[in-house]
Design a protein around this motif. Structure first.
Motif, PDB file in Angstrom:
ATOM      1  N   GLU A  83       0.831  -1.205   0.000  1.00 15.02           N
ATOM      2  CA  GLU A  83       0.000   0.000   0.000  1.00 15.02           C
ATOM      3  C   GLU A  83       0.865   1.255   0.000  1.00 15.02           C
ATOM      4  O   GLU A  83       0.560   2.229  -0.710  1.00 15.02           O
ATOM      5  N   SER A  84       1.935   1.254   0.785  1.00 15.10           N
ATOM      6  CA  SER A  84       2.824   2.416   0.849  1.00 15.10           C
ATOM      7  C   SER A  84       3.512   2.662  -0.476  1.00 15.10           C
ATOM      8  O   SER A  84       3.567   3.804  -0.961  1.00 15.10           O
ATOM      9  N   VAL A  85       4.050   1.609  -1.074  1.00 14.89           N
ATOM     10  CA  VAL A  85       4.755   1.759  -2.356  1.00 14.89           C
ATOM     11  C   VAL A  85       3.792   2.213  -3.446  1.00 14.89           C
ATOM     12  O   VAL A  85       4.112   3.125  -4.236  1.00 14.89           O
ATOM     13  N   ALA A  86       2.614   1.587  -3.516  1.00 13.71           N
ATOM     14  CA  ALA A  86       1.636   1.970  -4.539  1.00 13.71           C
ATOM     15  C   ALA A  86       1.185   3.415  -4.346  1.00 13.71           C
ATOM     16  O   ALA A  86       1.082   4.184  -5.314  1.00 13.71           O
ATOM     17  N   GLY A  87       0.907   3.814  -3.104  1.00  7.74           N
ATOM     18  CA  GLY A  87       0.514   5.194  -2.835  1.00  7.74           C
ATOM     19  C   GLY A  87       1.628   6.174  -3.157  1.00  7.74           C
ATOM     20  O   GLY A  87       1.384   7.259  -3.698  1.00  7.74           O
ATOM     21  N   PHE A  88       2.873   5.789  -2.841  1.00 10.57           N
ATOM     22  CA  PHE A  88       4.035   6.621  -3.155  1.00 10.57           C
ATOM     23  C   PHE A  88       4.141   6.853  -4.656  1.00 10.57           C
ATOM     24  O   PHE A  88       4.317   7.988  -5.120  1.00 10.57           O
ATOM     25  N   VAL A  89       4.012   5.794  -5.436  1.00  9.47           N
ATOM     26  CA  VAL A  89       4.138   5.902  -6.889  1.00  9.47           C
ATOM     27  C   VAL A  89       2.985   6.719  -7.474  1.00  9.47           C
ATOM     28  O   VAL A  89       3.199   7.658  -8.272  1.00  9.47           O
ATOM     29  N   VAL A  90       1.752   6.382  -7.086  1.00  9.09           N
ATOM     30  CA  VAL A  90       0.582   7.061  -7.653  1.00  9.09           C
ATOM     31  C   VAL A  90       0.571   8.542  -7.271  1.00  9.09           C
ATOM     32  O   VAL A  90       0.381   9.418  -8.127  1.00  9.09           O
ATOM     33  N   GLY A  91       0.778   8.838  -5.989  1.00 14.35           N
ATOM     34  CA  GLY A  91       0.725  10.222  -5.533  1.00 14.35           C
ATOM     35  C   GLY A  91       1.801  11.089  -6.160  1.00 14.35           C
ATOM     36  O   GLY A  91       1.525  12.217  -6.612  1.00 14.35           O
ATOM     37  N   ASN A  92       3.022  10.580  -6.222  1.00 19.17           N
ATOM     38  CA  ASN A  92       4.112  11.381  -6.773  1.00 19.17           C
ATOM     39  C   ASN A  92       4.018  11.510  -8.286  1.00 19.17           C
ATOM     40  O   ASN A  92       4.334  12.565  -8.841  1.00 19.17           O
ATOM     41  N   LEU A  93       3.586  10.447  -8.956  1.00 16.56           N
ATOM     42  CA  LEU A  93       3.427  10.536 -10.411  1.00 16.56           C
ATOM     43  C   LEU A  93       2.362  11.560 -10.774  1.00 16.56           C
ATOM     44  O   LEU A  93       2.551  12.382 -11.690  1.00 16.56           O
ATOM     45  N   ALA A  94       1.247  11.537 -10.049  1.00 18.42           N
ATOM     46  CA  ALA A  94       0.191  12.526 -10.292  1.00 18.42           C
ATOM     47  C   ALA A  94       0.701  13.938 -10.023  1.00 18.42           C
ATOM     48  O   ALA A  94       0.419  14.870 -10.791  1.00 18.42           O
ATOM     49  N   ILE A 134     -16.072   5.202   0.213  1.00 17.85           N
ATOM     50  CA  ILE A 134     -16.173   5.269  -1.252  1.00 17.85           C
ATOM     51  C   ILE A 134     -15.566   4.033  -1.909  1.00 17.85           C
ATOM     52  O   ILE A 134     -16.181   3.408  -2.778  1.00 17.85           O
ATOM     53  N   PHE A 135     -14.347   3.672  -1.481  1.00 21.63           N
ATOM     54  CA  PHE A 135     -13.602   2.597  -2.152  1.00 21.63           C
ATOM     55  C   PHE A 135     -13.711   1.248  -1.457  1.00 21.63           C
ATOM     56  O   PHE A 135     -13.244   0.245  -1.997  1.00 21.63           O
ATOM     57  N   ALA A 141      -8.510   1.927  -1.004  1.00 23.34           N
ATOM     58  CA  ALA A 141      -8.664   3.088  -0.134  1.00 23.34           C
ATOM     59  C   ALA A 141      -7.340   3.455   0.539  1.00 23.34           C
ATOM     60  O   ALA A 141      -6.997   4.640   0.644  1.00 23.34           O
ATOM     61  N   LYS A 142      -6.574   2.447   0.970  1.00 20.98           N
ATOM     62  CA  LYS A 142      -5.289   2.724   1.623  1.00 20.98           C
ATOM     63  C   LYS A 142      -4.299   3.342   0.650  1.00 20.98           C
ATOM     64  O   LYS A 142      -3.531   4.248   0.994  1.00 20.98           O
ATOM     65  N   VAL A 143      -4.316   2.856  -0.601  1.00 23.77           N
ATOM     66  CA  VAL A 143      -3.418   3.410  -1.621  1.00 23.77           C
ATOM     67  C   VAL A 143      -3.784   4.864  -1.902  1.00 23.77           C
ATOM     68  O   VAL A 143      -2.896   5.725  -2.018  1.00 23.77           O
ATOM     69  N   VAL A 144      -5.060   5.167  -1.992  1.00 26.35           N
ATOM     70  CA  VAL A 144      -5.499   6.540  -2.249  1.00 26.35           C
ATOM     71  C   VAL A 144      -5.105   7.449  -1.094  1.00 26.35           C
ATOM     72  O   VAL A 144      -4.628   8.583  -1.301  1.00 26.35           O
ATOM     73  N   ILE A 145      -5.272   6.981   0.132  1.00 29.40           N
ATOM     74  CA  ILE A 145      -4.892   7.788   1.297  1.00 29.40           C
ATOM     75  C   ILE A 145      -3.392   8.049   1.295  1.00 29.40           C
ATOM     76  O   ILE A 145      -2.933   9.179   1.529  1.00 29.40           O
ATOM     77  N   ALA A 146      -2.596   7.011   1.041  1.00 29.65           N
ATOM     78  CA  ALA A 146      -1.145   7.185   0.970  1.00 29.65           C
ATOM     79  C   ALA A 146      -0.759   8.134  -0.165  1.00 29.65           C
ATOM     80  O   ALA A 146       0.157   8.945  -0.022  1.00 29.65           O
ATOM     81  N   ALA A 147      -1.462   8.029  -1.297  1.00 29.60           N
ATOM     82  CA  ALA A 147      -1.172   8.909  -2.429  1.00 29.60           C
ATOM     83  C   ALA A 147      -1.491  10.363  -2.096  1.00 29.60           C
ATOM     84  O   ALA A 147      -0.726  11.279  -2.448  1.00 29.60           O
ATOM     85  N   LEU A 148      -2.613  10.591  -1.422  1.00 26.36           N
ATOM     86  CA  LEU A 148      -2.985  11.959  -1.061  1.00 26.36           C
ATOM     87  C   LEU A 148      -1.975  12.603  -0.129  1.00 26.36           C
ATOM     88  O   LEU A 148      -1.640  13.784  -0.278  1.00 26.36           O
ATOM     89  N   ILE A 149      -1.474  11.830   0.809  1.00 29.74           N
ATOM     90  CA  ILE A 149      -0.538  12.396   1.776  1.00 29.74           C
ATOM     91  C   ILE A 149       0.824  12.666   1.139  1.00 29.74           C
ATOM     92  O   ILE A 149       1.608  13.471   1.630  1.00 29.74           O
ATOM     93  N   CYS A 150       1.109  11.999   0.020  1.00 35.44           N
ATOM     94  CA  CYS A 150       2.364  12.231  -0.712  1.00 35.44           C
ATOM     95  C   CYS A 150       2.245  13.365  -1.717  1.00 35.44           C
ATOM     96  O   CYS A 150       3.255  13.971  -2.099  1.00 35.44           O
ATOM     97  N   GLY A 214      -4.988   4.548   6.936  1.00 36.26           N
ATOM     98  CA  GLY A 214      -6.071   3.856   6.248  1.00 36.26           C
ATOM     99  C   GLY A 214      -6.411   2.533   6.907  1.00 36.26           C
ATOM    100  O   GLY A 214      -7.589   2.151   6.979  1.00 36.26           O
ATOM    101  N   GLU A 215      -5.396   1.834   7.393  1.00 32.67           N
ATOM    102  CA  GLU A 215      -5.635   0.561   8.079  1.00 32.67           C
ATOM    103  C   GLU A 215      -6.289   0.764   9.434  1.00 32.67           C
ATOM    104  O   GLU A 215      -6.999  -0.125   9.920  1.00 32.67           O
ATOM    105  N   TRP A 216      -6.053   1.906  10.055  1.00 34.60           N
ATOM    106  CA  TRP A 216      -6.743   2.194  11.319  1.00 34.60           C
ATOM    107  C   TRP A 216      -8.254   2.275  11.101  1.00 34.60           C
ATOM    108  O   TRP A 216      -9.036   1.849  11.951  1.00 34.60           O
TER     109      TRP A 216
END
Length: 267
Positions: A83-94, A134-135, A141-150, A214-216
């Motif tokens: 989840e962290s890696v996917a969120g990192f990639v998605v958030g930073n790429l966007a 939503i997700f 949902a965890k990936v989206v949350i990680a992406a938003l914070i990045c 997100g896991e919380w």
């Protein structure tokens, strides 16, 4: 050089290398020694004052739990890692793509940058339940949350980096009839890399925080879910061991970004 050797003075280059090695050794030993001393004080304090384990376990108790529960920790480590890696990639790429759009169009920046600022002002703990609704409680949902914070730190730094090319350089490129693509790839992008990697170092650690938050909110597996479970069951040694594992993941991602920066940014 011969005169230096005759005077009994070592090669100045060898002296410089020796001094650099000593400096690296000291910079490594000092933080390690400080950490060991603090852990020792923690151990002595807990034992001396008889602090209950459920309030503050001794480091030895945490170490024993870490070893005994290592399979459980690893079982929960991998979901958080992905989840962290996917969120990192998605958030930073966007963030990078939007930053490029902002730099090439002032109207796009005027229209969407205030929205990005507004989204960033919403506490992640407040928006996390909405995203889970939503997700769903799955990984998305965890990936989206990680992406938003990045997203926002990288957006701001990337825009600043792309705009850091001096006006004189841009004027020279215009005189030489350089295309927008040439200006971007040969001027804007290289100048933005130090800014980008500064943001990526921040994102490398915050992406882990986003996944855990997100896991919380809703998850059966993951370090965040294990933290909640250990807290509700007053299992402090497991709680501390899980936090240690989470910190290790953040350090790992930070180290990988730092290594990439050393390989890519050589100026």
């Amino acid at each position: 050089m011969a005169v230096i050797e005759n005077l009994g003075i070592d090669d100045p280059h060898a002296l410089a290398r020796s001094a650099a090695r000593k400096e690296r050794l000291v910079s490594t030993i000092v933080p390690i020694a400080t950490a060991v001393a603090l852990i020792g004080l923690w151990q002595l304090g807990v034992r001396a004052f008889g602090v209950p384990t459920y309030i503050a376990p001794a480091p030895s108790d945490v170490a024993v739990t870490f070893v005994e529960k290592f399979p459980l920790l690893m079982q929960n480590f991998w979901p958080t890692f992905f989840e962290s890696v996917a969120g990192f990639v998605v958030g930073n790429l966007a963030a990078i793509l939007i930053a490029v759009a902002f730099v090439h169009s002032r109207n796009v920046e005027r229209a969407f940058f205030p929205i990005a600022v507004f989204v960033n002002t919403i506490p992640i703990l407040a928006i996390a339940p909405i995203l889970v609704l939503i997700f769903g409680p799955g990984m998305t949902a965890k990936v989206v949350i990680a992406a938003l914070i990045c997203f926002f730190p990288t957006l701001v730094n990337m825009v600043r980096g792309l705009q850091s090319v001096s006006p004189q350089t841009l004027e020279l490129a215009r005189i030489l009839s350089a295309s927008k693509a040439e200006v971007f790839w040969k001027m804007r992008l290289p100048s933005s890399l130090p800014f980008l990697f500064s943001a990526l170092k921040i994102s490398a650690t915050t992406s882990v925080i986003g996944a855990i938050v997100g896991e919380w909110v809703g998850a059966d597996l993951g370090l965040g879910a294990l933290i909640i479970d250990a807290t509700f069951n007053f299992n402090s040694p497991l709680l501390y061991a899980t936090v240690l594992m989470s910190s290790g993941l953040s350090v790992l991602m930070f180290a990988l970004v730092t290594l990439a920066e050393r390989r890519i940014v050589r100026w």
